[in-house]
Design a protein around this motif. Sequence first.
Motif, PDB file in Angstrom:
ATOM      1  N   CYS A 209      19.734  -2.620 -49.277  1.00 20.78           N
ATOM      2  CA  CYS A 209      17.916  -3.296 -49.460  1.00 20.78           C
ATOM      3  C   CYS A 209      17.181  -2.181 -49.520  1.00 20.78           C
ATOM      4  O   CYS A 209      17.013  -1.275 -48.125  1.00 20.78           O
ATOM      5  N   SER A 212      14.372  -2.646 -45.914  1.00 20.85           N
ATOM      6  CA  SER A 212      15.043  -2.747 -44.856  1.00 20.85           C
ATOM      7  C   SER A 212      15.967  -1.364 -44.465  1.00 20.85           C
ATOM      8  O   SER A 212      16.330  -1.150 -43.204  1.00 20.85           O
ATOM      9  N   TRP A 214      19.106  -1.615 -45.368  1.00 24.26           N
ATOM     10  CA  TRP A 214      20.431  -2.189 -44.677  1.00 24.26           C
ATOM     11  C   TRP A 214      20.974  -2.701 -45.745  1.00 24.26           C
ATOM     12  O   TRP A 214      20.091  -2.299 -47.058  1.00 24.26           O
ATOM     13  N   GLU A 216      22.510  -5.377 -47.519  1.00 26.64           N
ATOM     14  CA  GLU A 216      22.607  -7.396 -47.242  1.00 26.64           C
ATOM     15  C   GLU A 216      22.988  -8.118 -47.767  1.00 26.64           C
ATOM     16  O   GLU A 216      22.940  -8.386 -49.489  1.00 26.64           O
ATOM     17  N   GLN A 223      24.350  -8.696 -42.730  1.00 31.92           N
ATOM     18  CA  GLN A 223      23.263  -7.637 -42.634  1.00 31.92           C
ATOM     19  C   GLN A 223      24.342  -6.650 -42.110  1.00 31.92           C
ATOM     20  O   GLN A 223      25.092  -6.725 -40.675  1.00 31.92           O
ATOM     21  N   ALA A 273      16.029  -2.126 -38.398  1.00 27.80           N
ATOM     22  CA  ALA A 273      15.501  -2.348 -39.719  1.00 27.80           C
ATOM     23  C   ALA A 273      14.115  -1.529 -40.399  1.00 27.80           C
ATOM     24  O   ALA A 273      13.075  -1.688 -39.219  1.00 27.80           O
ATOM     25  N   HIS A 277      14.097  -7.240 -44.883  1.00 26.78           N
ATOM     26  CA  HIS A 277      15.058  -7.751 -45.472  1.00 26.78           C
ATOM     27  C   HIS A 277      14.503  -8.283 -46.849  1.00 26.78           C
ATOM     28  O   HIS A 277      14.344  -9.247 -47.399  1.00 26.78           O
ATOM     29  N   CYS A 278      15.637  -7.983 -47.805  1.00 28.52           N
ATOM     30  CA  CYS A 278      15.596  -8.609 -48.513  1.00 28.52           C
ATOM     31  C   CYS A 278      16.497  -9.893 -48.689  1.00 28.52           C
ATOM     32  O   CYS A 278      15.935 -10.761 -49.859  1.00 28.52           O
ATOM     33  N   ALA A 281      18.309 -13.813 -42.570  1.00 29.45           N
ATOM     34  CA  ALA A 281      19.773 -13.185 -41.685  1.00 29.45           C
ATOM     35  C   ALA A 281      20.679 -14.404 -41.926  1.00 29.45           C
ATOM     36  O   ALA A 281      19.710 -15.510 -41.276  1.00 29.45           O
TER      37      ALA A 281
END
Length: 285
Positions: A209, A212, A214, A216, A223, A273, A277-278, A281
């Motif tokens: 992502c 973020s 991260w 995902e 995540q 993050a 977020h993409c 969660a």
Amino acid sequence: MGVVLIAIIILVILAAVMVLATALRRNGDRAIGDVSGETLRSDRRGRKAKHEQGIPAGRMVEQSAEIERISKDLVPSSKGEVAVFTPPDPETIGVNRRQFLNRSAVTLTAFSAATFGAASMVAYLWPTGSSGFGSKINMGKIADLESAIDSGGGFLYKPEARAWLVRYPPAALQKARSVYSAPELAGMEDGLLALYQKCPHLGCRVPECGTSKWFECPCHGSQYNQVGEKKGGPAPRGMDRFAMEVTGGNFIVNTGAIIEGPPIGTNTTGQEAEGPHCIGAAVEH
């Protein structure tokens, strides 16, 4: 391990040969049969009775006929009546058919076992390839990989290894040494980490992502931070990673040695993050 595998293959082949030999011998015995003792005793009693009645034995008749044939001119045999055709016994035909089917089944089984054994032995002894997934893959020079990771926003995907390459921060190494194994640390101590692309939850390919920073998972919302440590979702652990090594400045990833990801709660880098977020969660369970 290799010696045990070869021994098992040889035993399978020998067992198949023994089964085939036993079946053929059993069918042969059934087809030929043995003369019972009662039959032999009855035959001896018949010969004795004929002798007492003055009836010549069969052997004497054969000898007399042979002497007569030699001493006289041969005469053409007279035309006899044509013998009436007697159809074969259906039970005998059935036995012969069963024998054929039994022998065919045993032969095919033995052939299949031998073929499987030979194929397994060839596959075991045949040299494996030195490249591709399942082997050690040279990813290139560390400096080049770091530059490519930075150009990709902190992530570099290598399809031939089914791996994500990311930087591992030197400041986090002290914590990492108490969590990760030597094959993992061999790459991390040189600043690189190779993560397996599959989500440990149900095996979906996990994308990065860009906002973020991260990983995902789009399938169920798991995540992970940038070094694959779990942050949320239903995954049972962090992302799995590969054994790594550095040789002559080259980063080598052993895709044949997959190491389970760190347990839930591991957070050696402290990364949170860095943006939206993409993937939403999922609730942990």
